[in-house]
Design an enzyme around this catalytic site. Structure first.
Site: not given
Length: 471
Positions: A309, A340, A442, A448, A462
């Site tokens: 997921h 996972n 990014e 973005d 960031e």
């Protein structure tokens, strides 16, 4: 309080217009319009945002709590003035229609298209007023620049006022304009095109939030907010490898070539959690276009990779239906069992624990690259090459105290956690070992990720690697 700046009366009375049509428009039409009187102006802070994407809310009481009108449910193929039934209620459109052509800028299959001096108005009131109105707008096709304004009526449509500033539409990308109206009076809104002549504009995802609505938070109370508040990181649209798909419980960009999402975005607070059981009901997502490849649960059987997921099942337990929504295969990617079941699961559990402490979290998660190691060894793809096995799974989580107006509450001290975990067996179960910067993710993806945060704050957040607690 409304501030009225009166201007000379403008009356758009019933008129007959014979219009010529481009190859995009089917027929010559005689248009009859209802009378709309614009008698003044109301001051409202008007904020222009580039490429900020669609904001979707899980509203139930439309006229009380607010709504996002995506123009998907109605049908109006003519520019002639007429009422149209939409998910939010009845609207009146003149010199405007619901467009579904390739030149219509839209998030789903339709958006509203307005030309000449056309307009679209609600035939119903927001009973308890409104706090915020957000509108997504773009040029149709290769048309030139146009201008338009938000209008509002406080007397059931008898008289109308311009709200906020004039907006110029000069981009072929759907951008957002936010009007801070802050009124408690019953009100209805509309869009009126002012200039640009036959140039057409598209309007999509017309959103209203109220202080009483679940979509706007609730003064420290956990709420179910927008699943894409901080932006559409890849400017997802109708491209087959960057397809914008909206679910009630998350938003995603689907990549038909990979057979998985590029990214999934969702909001997490205690309001999204409840007592629903995990359904374990993996299913193909047939809301994708008919031409797209649609993975099924059987495509993962025996591959050595888990059905991983992106938006976790346990983040959506407020109803059985919400939990079931997370099992669409569009929300699934091939994930190594160790990643996972250990690293990824531990980070998910940590974020959910923060909601018990009064936090709300805006999360974006995605995949990158190809080639991972599952329990059967290395693989670049599964299902005869139809599904790409990612090289890494990444996630960004922005954490706030429960509250309202989330974008404007973000500061350079707001906690943001970014992780990027190799999709391999033997990865460290401690997710903190994979902390990185948003900038690094990014640079990896070209996205973005927090574009709706003011640039001066975004640049600080960031560039930092989180060093906060992990349990």
């Amino acid at each position: 309080m409304k501030s009225f700046l009166f201007k000379p009366l403008i009356v758009l009375s019933t008129l007959l217009i014979i219009v010529s049509c481009s190859k995009d428009d089917d027929t010559y039409e005689s248009l009859e319009t209802l009378s709309v009187e614009v008698i003044g102006e109301i001051e409202a802070k008007t904020t222009l945002q580039d490429n900020s994407g669609a904001h979707e809310h899980n509203f139930s009481g439309l006229r009380v709590d607010g709504f996002t009108e995506a123009f998907e449910s109605g049908s109006k193929g003519s520019y002639a003035g007429a009422n149209v039934s939409l998910a939010s209620g009845s609207w009146y459109l003149t010199d405007a229609l619901l467009g579904s052509l390739s030149n219509d800028r839209k998030y789903g299959s339709k958006s509203m298209r307005i030309r000449n001096s056309g307009y679209a108005i609600m035939n119903f009131n927001m009973d308890n007023g409104a706090d915020i109105v957000r509108v997504r707008h773009a040029k149709y096709g290769s048309n030139g620049t146009s201008t338009w304004r938000l209008i509002a009526s406080y007397d059931n449509g008898a008289n109308w006022y311009y709200v906020g500033d004039t907006v110029t539409t000069n981009s072929t990308t759907l951008n957002t304009v936010t009007f801070t109206v802050n009124t408690t009076s019953a009100v209805r809104f509309g869009i009126m095109k002012l200039s640009g002549g036959s140039n057409r504009i598209n309007i999509d995802n017309f959103e209203i939030t109220t202080s009483s609505g679940s979509g706007n938070g609730g003064g420290g109370t956990a709420a179910r907010d927008s699943n894409i508040t901080f932006g559409n990181p890849s400017n997802a649209n109708t491209s087959s490898n960057n397809y914008y798909l909206s679910k009630p419980d998350f938003i995603l960009s689907y990549n038909n070539s990979r057979g998985t999402a590029n990214w999934v975005s969702w909001h997490l607070s205690d309001a999204w959690r409840g007592n629903a059981d995990r359904c374990d009901c993996f299913k193909g997502d047939y809301s994708l276009p008919s031409s797209f490849y649609k993975p099924t649960t059987g495509d993962y059987t025996g591959t050595g990779f888990n059905r991983g997921h992106l938006c976790p099942s346990a983040d959506r337990t407020y109803t059985d239906g919400a939990n079931e929504n997370t099992f669409y295969m569009s929300n699934i990617a091939p994930q190594s069992p160790d990643n996972n079941q250990q690293t990824w699961a531990n980070f998910e559990n940590y974020l959910r624990s923060l909601t018990d402490e009064g936090k709300e979290i805006h999360i974006i998660s995605g995949v990158h690259g190809s080639g991972g190691t599952g329990s059967n060894g290395y693989a670049a793809t599964i299902d005869s090459g139809q599904i790409t096995v990612p090289d890494t799974f990444w996630k960004v989580a922005l954490i706030l105290d429960n509250g309202t107006d989330d974008i404007n509450r973000v500061t350079t001290s707001t906690r943001v956690i970014a992780i990027n975990v190799p999709n391999d067996q033997g990865v460290n179960s401690n997710w903190a070992q994979y902390r990185t910067t948003v900038n690094a993710i990014e640079n990896l993806t070209g996205y973005d990720l927090l574009e709706n945060i003011p640039n001066s704050i975004e640049a600080v957040l960031e560039s930092n690697v989180d060093n906060g607690p992990t349990s």
